[in-house]
Design a protein around this motif. Sequence first.
Motif, mmCIF file in Angstrom:
data_model
loop_
_atom_site.group_PDB
_atom_site.id
_atom_site.type_symbol
_atom_site.label_atom_id
_atom_site.label_comp_id
_atom_site.label_asym_id
_atom_site.label_seq_id
_atom_site.Cartn_x
_atom_site.Cartn_y
_atom_site.Cartn_z
ATOM 1 N N ALA A 152 6.523 -9.386 -6.797
ATOM 2 C CA ALA A 152 5.758 -9.232 -5.557
ATOM 3 C C ALA A 152 5.956 -7.840 -4.957
ATOM 4 O O ALA A 152 5.008 -7.213 -4.463
ATOM 5 C CB ALA A 152 6.161 -10.310 -4.557
ATOM 6 N N VAL A 153 7.199 -7.340 -5.005
ATOM 7 C CA VAL A 153 7.476 -5.997 -4.491
ATOM 8 C C VAL A 153 6.759 -4.947 -5.340
ATOM 9 O O VAL A 153 6.134 -4.015 -4.823
ATOM 10 C CB VAL A 153 8.999 -5.734 -4.474
ATOM 11 N N VAL A 154 6.842 -5.110 -6.644
ATOM 12 C CA VAL A 154 6.236 -4.154 -7.570
ATOM 13 C C VAL A 154 4.724 -4.085 -7.384
ATOM 14 O O VAL A 154 4.140 -2.996 -7.290
ATOM 15 C CB VAL A 154 6.584 -4.545 -9.027
ATOM 16 N N LEU A 155 4.073 -5.232 -7.339
ATOM 17 C CA LEU A 155 2.613 -5.248 -7.215
ATOM 18 C C LEU A 155 2.156 -4.770 -5.840
ATOM 19 O O LEU A 155 1.092 -4.163 -5.713
ATOM 20 C CB LEU A 155 2.082 -6.655 -7.498
ATOM 21 N N THR A 156 2.946 -5.037 -4.814
ATOM 22 C CA THR A 156 2.603 -4.527 -3.487
ATOM 23 C C THR A 156 2.658 -3.005 -3.463
ATOM 24 O O THR A 156 1.759 -2.345 -2.928
ATOM 25 C CB THR A 156 3.561 -5.101 -2.433
ATOM 26 N N ALA A 157 3.704 -2.446 -4.040
ATOM 27 C CA ALA A 157 3.805 -0.985 -4.109
ATOM 28 C C ALA A 157 2.667 -0.406 -4.948
ATOM 29 O O ALA A 157 2.092 0.634 -4.592
ATOM 30 C CB ALA A 157 5.151 -0.586 -4.695
ATOM 31 N N ALA A 158 2.339 -1.068 -6.057
ATOM 32 C CA ALA A 158 1.247 -0.591 -6.909
ATOM 33 C C ALA A 158 -0.083 -0.640 -6.173
ATOM 34 O O ALA A 158 -0.913 0.275 -6.309
ATOM 35 C CB ALA A 158 1.187 -1.425 -8.185
ATOM 36 N N ALA A 159 -0.311 -1.692 -5.399
ATOM 37 C CA ALA A 159 -1.548 -1.786 -4.622
ATOM 38 C C ALA A 159 -1.624 -0.673 -3.586
ATOM 39 O O ALA A 159 -2.698 -0.092 -3.347
ATOM 40 C CB ALA A 159 -1.630 -3.148 -3.944
ATOM 41 N N THR A 160 -0.492 -0.352 -2.971
ATOM 42 C CA THR A 160 -0.464 0.729 -1.991
ATOM 43 C C THR A 160 -0.765 2.074 -2.645
ATOM 44 O O THR A 160 -1.555 2.873 -2.124
ATOM 45 C CB THR A 160 0.917 0.789 -1.315
ATOM 46 N N LEU A 161 -0.155 2.331 -3.795
ATOM 47 C CA LEU A 161 -0.415 3.588 -4.498
ATOM 48 C C LEU A 161 -1.855 3.659 -4.984
ATOM 49 O O LEU A 161 -2.458 4.741 -5.027
ATOM 50 C CB LEU A 161 0.551 3.729 -5.675
ATOM 51 N N THR A 162 -2.430 2.515 -5.356
ATOM 52 C CA THR A 162 -3.844 2.488 -5.764
ATOM 53 C C THR A 162 -4.752 2.819 -4.592
ATOM 54 O O THR A 162 -5.718 3.582 -4.736
ATOM 55 C CB THR A 162 -4.197 1.114 -6.339
ATOM 56 N N ALA A 163 -4.456 2.245 -3.421
ATOM 57 C CA ALA A 163 -5.239 2.573 -2.229
ATOM 58 C C ALA A 163 -5.110 4.052 -1.893
ATOM 59 O O ALA A 163 -6.097 4.712 -1.516
ATOM 60 C CB ALA A 163 -4.778 1.711 -1.054
ATOM 61 N N LEU A 164 -3.904 4.587 -2.043
ATOM 62 C CA LEU A 164 -3.693 6.012 -1.795
ATOM 63 C C LEU A 164 -4.464 6.860 -2.806
ATOM 64 O O LEU A 164 -5.046 7.893 -2.453
ATOM 65 C CB LEU A 164 -2.203 6.324 -1.870
ATOM 66 N N ALA A 165 -4.484 6.417 -4.070
ATOM 67 C CA ALA A 165 -5.249 7.133 -5.091
ATOM 68 C C ALA A 165 -6.742 7.116 -4.765
ATOM 69 O O ALA A 165 -7.445 8.113 -4.981
ATOM 70 C CB ALA A 165 -4.997 6.510 -6.460
ATOM 71 N N ALA A 166 -7.222 5.990 -4.250
ATOM 72 C CA ALA A 166 -8.635 5.907 -3.871
ATOM 73 C C ALA A 166 -8.948 6.892 -2.746
ATOM 74 O O ALA A 166 -9.977 7.579 -2.768
ATOM 75 C CB ALA A 166 -8.973 4.481 -3.450
ATOM 76 N N LEU A 167 -8.055 6.975 -1.762
ATOM 77 C CA LEU A 167 -8.249 7.935 -0.668
ATOM 78 C C LEU A 167 -8.211 9.371 -1.183
ATOM 79 O O LEU A 167 -8.974 10.227 -0.727
ATOM 80 C CB LEU A 167 -7.179 7.736 0.401
ATOM 81 N N ALA A 168 -7.322 9.635 -2.139
ATOM 82 C CA ALA A 168 -7.220 10.988 -2.698
ATOM 83 C C ALA A 168 -8.431 11.341 -3.543
ATOM 84 O O ALA A 168 -8.762 12.516 -3.710
ATOM 85 C CB ALA A 168 -5.949 11.108 -3.537
#
Length: 344
Positions: free
Chosen positions: A295-311
């Motif tokens: 759960a921690v891993v996938l939450t962090a991955a989702a956050t980095l994916t959202a950040l990648a989308a913004l970038a």
Amino acid sequence: MAAPAAERAAVRERGRAPDVAGVLILGAVVLWSLVTATGRDARPEGILLAVLALAAGYACGRISGTLLPVAASAAASLAALGLALTSGPSIPGTTPTGSVPPGHTGAAAALLVLAAGAACCAASATDSVPVRLLLRTLALGVAAVALVLGSVVGFVAALGVLLCSLAAVRMRRRLLGLAGLVLATGLFVGVSWAVAEERLPEGLAVSLEGQLTGHRVLLWQEASAMAKENPLVGVGPERFGALSPTARTTLYADGKPHSAPLQQAAEQGVPGVVLLGATYGWLVCGLWTSPRRTAVVLTAAATLTALAALATVGNALSFTPVTVGAGLLAGLATARAAPAPTDD
């Protein structure tokens, strides 16, 4: 007791490869930025600072996550939220002011996404139900703050991270979730390239241009043209603004194409894009081999994916606090504290 100990030892052994790969990839990013700047009026300092910020944030995350996994994530969330609140309109993306370049997606939305993601990581890491509820409420509050600040993108992204975190609790195999998030990132990048190359159907292209603004689309098209003219070494770090007609004639322009992949392609050629993708891949592989809960891993991955989308549609990665925050979150999610049995 022997079986769990052997399993944890296997996870530690598997987790060393991403650490070595990270050093090599970040070193290659630094070296290539210097190569593409050689003999030109280029400024590779921005790339060097970004690499240093990412590495420093990652190291701090690994250390603090080892000592205080829940408290460190919660503190990171509050720090990112505080930065977004205190920065105000000085960070593009918070409020539409005259000093903000058209089509500018800045750091405020990224900081809010990082705040929501860190809060959700802390919630997924704790076994206390009241604390978990409080931390998820904090993440929901971050999404509400995004609306108050006028960042609709930040609201959608923060809420998406919260929903992904809730869904991750029921997932048992992280590899499938990570693969889906990587595909989503690839989709964002592919769409941005298609917009720049005018390869989308007319109706869809008009709709996206209305959301992205014509100014940003022009910047993307010019970045794509520069990448075609200099596919190997690009035009040089931080030279897009000087060579882009749209950037030169725009009031308050920041000299960036507002898309990290397209900026890398224009300024550092195809190898620059490959290294950018490799950096993201390194972070994802580190999460895959992490001893933390799925759960921690996938939450962090989702956050980095959202950040990648913004970038992909903005220049969020040009801000040092965002780069530090991304590294910090990845470090927290890969720290070797209180390892749970792996699911893969």
